[in-house]
Design an enzyme around this catalytic site. Structure first.
Site, PDB file in Angstrom:
ATOM      1  N   PRO A 167       0.784  -1.227   0.000  1.00  0.00           N
ATOM      2  CA  PRO A 167       0.000   0.000   0.000  1.00  0.00           C
ATOM      3  C   PRO A 167       0.820   1.284   0.000  1.00  0.00           C
ATOM      4  CG  PRO A 167      -0.919  -1.569   1.551  1.00  0.00           C
ATOM      5  CD  PRO A 167       0.347  -2.182   1.030  1.00  0.00           C
ATOM      6  N   ASN A 168       0.374   2.211  -0.830  1.00  0.00           N
ATOM      7  CA  ASN A 168       0.885   3.588  -0.938  1.00  0.00           C
ATOM      8  C   ASN A 168       2.205   3.702  -1.699  1.00  0.00           C
ATOM      9  OD1 ASN A 168      -1.244   4.933   0.577  1.00  0.00           O
ATOM     10  ND2 ASN A 168      -0.448   3.792   2.332  1.00  0.00           N
ATOM     11  N   ARG A 215       5.694  11.910  -3.244  1.00  0.00           N
ATOM     12  CA  ARG A 215       5.483  12.501  -1.908  1.00  0.00           C
ATOM     13  C   ARG A 215       6.640  12.038  -1.011  1.00  0.00           C
ATOM     14  NH1 ARG A 215       0.236  13.958  -0.438  1.00  0.00           N
ATOM     15  NH2 ARG A 215       1.342  14.814   1.333  1.00  0.00           N
ATOM     16  N   TYR A 221      11.665   8.671   1.173  1.00  0.00           N
ATOM     17  CA  TYR A 221      11.635   7.594   0.174  1.00  0.00           C
ATOM     18  C   TYR A 221      12.358   7.933  -1.130  1.00  0.00           C
ATOM     19  CZ  TYR A 221       8.175   5.773   3.409  1.00  0.00           C
ATOM     20  OH  TYR A 221       7.543   5.309   4.542  1.00  0.00           O
ATOM     21  N   ASN A 266       8.274  -5.605  -0.969  1.00  0.00           N
ATOM     22  CA  ASN A 266       8.169  -4.507  -0.006  1.00  0.00           C
ATOM     23  C   ASN A 266       6.696  -4.455   0.381  1.00  0.00           C
ATOM     24  OD1 ASN A 266       7.998  -2.218   1.508  1.00  0.00           O
ATOM     25  ND2 ASN A 266       9.202  -0.935   0.122  1.00  0.00           N
ATOM     26  N   ALA A 277       3.122  -1.041   4.749  1.00  0.00           N
ATOM     27  CA  ALA A 277       2.522  -1.155   6.092  1.00  0.00           C
ATOM     28  C   ALA A 277       2.085  -2.581   6.418  1.00  0.00           C
ATOM     29  CB  ALA A 277       1.343  -0.198   6.215  1.00  0.00           C
ATOM     30  N   HIS A 312       3.896  -4.903   8.944  1.00  0.00           N
ATOM     31  CA  HIS A 312       3.843  -4.796  10.396  1.00  0.00           C
ATOM     32  C   HIS A 312       2.614  -5.446  11.017  1.00  0.00           C
ATOM     33  CE1 HIS A 312       7.084  -2.124   9.435  1.00  0.00           C
ATOM     34  NE2 HIS A 312       6.281  -1.254   8.826  1.00  0.00           N
ATOM     35  N   ASP A 328       1.346 -15.870   5.805  1.00  0.00           N
ATOM     36  CA  ASP A 328       0.853 -17.218   5.507  1.00  0.00           C
ATOM     37  C   ASP A 328       1.000 -17.537   4.025  1.00  0.00           C
ATOM     38  OD1 ASP A 328       0.185 -17.699   8.140  1.00  0.00           O
ATOM     39  OD2 ASP A 328      -1.957 -17.301   7.881  1.00  0.00           O
ATOM     40  N   GLU A 355      12.841  -9.538   1.544  1.00  0.00           N
ATOM     41  CA  GLU A 355      12.030  -8.412   2.022  1.00  0.00           C
ATOM     42  C   GLU A 355      12.847  -7.127   1.867  1.00  0.00           C
ATOM     43  OE1 GLU A 355      10.990  -9.016   6.122  1.00  0.00           O
ATOM     44  OE2 GLU A 355      10.219  -6.979   6.385  1.00  0.00           O
ATOM     45  N   HIS A 405      12.861  -2.856   2.417  1.00  0.00           N
ATOM     46  CA  HIS A 405      12.313  -1.585   2.894  1.00  0.00           C
ATOM     47  C   HIS A 405      13.232  -0.464   2.441  1.00  0.00           C
ATOM     48  CE1 HIS A 405       9.283  -3.606   5.140  1.00  0.00           C
ATOM     49  NE2 HIS A 405      10.214  -4.434   5.591  1.00  0.00           N
ATOM     50  N   ILE A 406      12.644   0.557   1.869  1.00  0.00           N
ATOM     51  CA  ILE A 406      13.420   1.691   1.367  1.00  0.00           C
ATOM     52  C   ILE A 406      14.065   2.423   2.533  1.00  0.00           C
ATOM     53  CG2 ILE A 406      13.264   3.878   0.106  1.00  0.00           C
ATOM     54  CD1 ILE A 406      10.686   2.584  -1.265  1.00  0.00           C
ATOM     55  N   ARG A 427      13.037   4.284  12.895  1.00  0.00           N
ATOM     56  CA  ARG A 427      11.750   4.982  12.852  1.00  0.00           C
ATOM     57  C   ARG A 427      10.864   4.548  14.036  1.00  0.00           C
ATOM     58  NH1 ARG A 427       9.467   4.869   6.859  1.00  0.00           N
ATOM     59  NH2 ARG A 427       8.211   6.552   7.773  1.00  0.00           N
ATOM     60  N   ARG A 485       7.211   0.140  13.467  1.00  0.00           N
ATOM     61  CA  ARG A 485       7.840  -0.320  12.223  1.00  0.00           C
ATOM     62  C   ARG A 485       8.962  -1.332  12.476  1.00  0.00           C
ATOM     63  NH1 ARG A 485       5.661   3.305   8.404  1.00  0.00           N
ATOM     64  NH2 ARG A 485       5.282   5.357   9.319  1.00  0.00           N
TER      65      ARG A 485
HETATM   66  O1  CA2 Z   1      10.619   1.821   4.059  1.00  0.00           O
HETATM   67  C1  CA2 Z   1       9.782   1.160   3.432  1.00  0.00           C
HETATM   68  O2  CA2 Z   1       9.971   0.740   2.293  1.00  0.00           O
HETATM   69  C2  CA2 Z   1       8.409   0.898   4.053  1.00  0.00           C
HETATM   70  O3  CA2 Z   1       8.034  -0.438   3.708  1.00  0.00           O
HETATM   71  C3  CA2 Z   1       7.466   1.901   3.438  1.00  0.00           C
HETATM   72  C4  CA2 Z   1       6.053   1.847   4.036  1.00  0.00           C
HETATM   73  C5  CA2 Z   1       6.093   1.901   5.549  1.00  0.00           C
HETATM   74  O4  CA2 Z   1       4.777   1.702   6.069  1.00  0.00           O
HETATM   75  C6  CA2 Z   1       7.013   0.842   6.127  1.00  0.00           C
HETATM   76  O5  CA2 Z   1       7.049   0.985   7.527  1.00  0.00           O
HETATM   77  C7  CA2 Z   1       8.419   1.001   5.570  1.00  0.00           C
HETATM   78  C8  CA2 Z   1       5.216   3.020   3.516  1.00  0.00           C
HETATM   79  C9  CA2 Z   1       5.101   3.074   2.039  1.00  0.00           C
HETATM   80  C10 CA2 Z   1       4.480   4.365   1.657  1.00  0.00           C
HETATM   81  O6  CA2 Z   1       5.119   4.815   0.501  1.00  0.00           O
HETATM   82  C11 CA2 Z   1       5.078   6.128   0.208  1.00  0.00           C
HETATM   83  C12 CA2 Z   1       5.974   6.557  -0.739  1.00  0.00           C
HETATM   84  C13 CA2 Z   1       6.004   7.889  -1.050  1.00  0.00           C
HETATM   85  C14 CA2 Z   1       5.131   8.786  -0.455  1.00  0.00           C
HETATM   86  C15 CA2 Z   1       4.226   8.342   0.477  1.00  0.00           C
HETATM   87  C16 CA2 Z   1       4.197   7.005   0.805  1.00  0.00           C
END
Ligand code: CA2
Length: 148
Positions: free
Chosen positions: A11-12, A19, A24, A75, A78, A81, A88, A99, A101-102, A108, A112
């Site tokens: 997601p996102n 953003r 990121y 990746n 969210a 977590h 599963d 796995e 994570h950026i 953080r 997380r």
């Molecule tokens: O660091 C990562 O890659 C995360 O998986 C990114 C997730 C966050 O919930 C994890 O804790 C760590 C969030 C992804 C949201 O991506 C965005 C990218 C640009 C702008 C807004 C959100």
């Protein structure tokens, strides 16, 4: 014969590069896809990059991967977590799982720091920016081509 690997994004992550660049970076998911395709070609892997904001879609893609993919880079965003459903599904996949994570999630918020996906992942990248996807693709080549 090149092998296919899935690169799944939760997601996102469709907002990547649009953003929060201070967390990121500036690259979009399409930029990351191009970088991983180039890295994959070097090690004989074809990458298929997907993103969804829906947990069930991620689970369905992991199920499809059972038949068509030699490995999964994920990746889960969210979902990392809290999603036992993603864990599963990954537990039902036989190939290597990496796995990514950026951001450096351990620097953080404490929520997380816990990852259900890490209970299955063979390797975990965090804090390498989007270059972590490229490093994961290279390591996937090693796991698929060279590992005993
Ligand atoms: O660091 C990562 O890659 C995360 O998986 C990114 C997730 C966050 O919930 C994890 O804790 C760590 C969030 C992804 C949201 O991506 C965005 C990218 C640009 C702008 C807004 C959100």
């Amino acid at each position: 014969m090149p092998k296919t690997i899935y690169i799944l994004n939760g997601p996102n992550l469709n907002l990547l590069g649009k953003r929060e660049p201070e967390i990121y970076g500036h690259d979009t998911l399409a930029d990351v896809e191009a970088q991983c395709a180039a890295a994959g070609a070097v090690v004989g892997l074809v990458i298929e990059m997907m993103q969804s904001n829906h947990e069930g879609q991620i689970v369905d893609w992991i199920h499809t991967a059972r038949d068509v993919a030699a490995g999964i880079i994920i990746n889960p965003a969210a979902l990392t977590h809290y999603s036992i459903a993603v864990l599963d599904a990954l537990n039902a996949f036989d190939g290597p799982v990496i796995e990514v994570h950026i951001s450096q999630v351990h620097k953080r918020e404490s929520f997380r720091h816990r990852s259900y996906v890490s209970l299955r992942a063979d390797a975990v990248m965090a804090g390498f920016g989007v270059h972590g996807y490229v490093l994961a693709t290279q390591h996937m080549g090693h796991l698929i081509n060279d590992a005993p």
